[in-house]
Design a protein around this motif. Sequence first.
Motif: not given
Length: 224
Positions: A106-118, A139-148
Amino acid sequence: MYEWDFIPVLTETGFLLAGFRNTLVLTATALSGGLVVGLVLAFARLSSRRWVRFPADVIIEVFRTTPPLVQLFWFFFGLPIVLAVEMTPFLAAALTFTIQSGAFFAEIFRAGIVSIEHGQWEAAKAIGMRYNQAMRRIILPQAVKRMFPSMMERSIELMKTTTLVATVSYADLLFQANELAQKTFRPLEVFTVVALIYFVTISIFSFLASRFERRLTRSGEFSL
């Protein structure tokens, strides 16, 4: 001088492999369930509604800050008393590690989502996308690459943490190793073989994950 003898261990390879299979089943169950739980908790924690956010905060903090062995004992011994339900070792372990890994995911997902630029949100809104469409397609496609990388590291930690299930008599690899060590009186050889099994398995998993990450980075694409 200690004389190493792996013959008694190697003749019981099937016994250890049966435990290894149970380890893989438990890990896969907890990992798949943990990803779902983690995503739900992440969205709940990002909610603007306090009555949605507060329970997610509590679950995440409790399962991230308490020892997994204590959690496992509570599910195996405490939950049957509280809810008057029958609890098997596998069910207790699956529930424990699903929720525990979900709290970390959950924290990994949250951090990845909020890291995407507004600006990404604003662009999606400008072309008429609803929140769920923007989340799924942009959002999620970009966040997943950062979270992987973090997700892969957490998955490996999950597999190693499952060794705790031997304490509640679930026949995983470590439990079978304990039984074999008592049977053969060769604990050093037994646990050396177990260490090699974990080393090879996790090394292969890490190698495949690294290749997938590099491919994902080169392609720049990830669809949900």
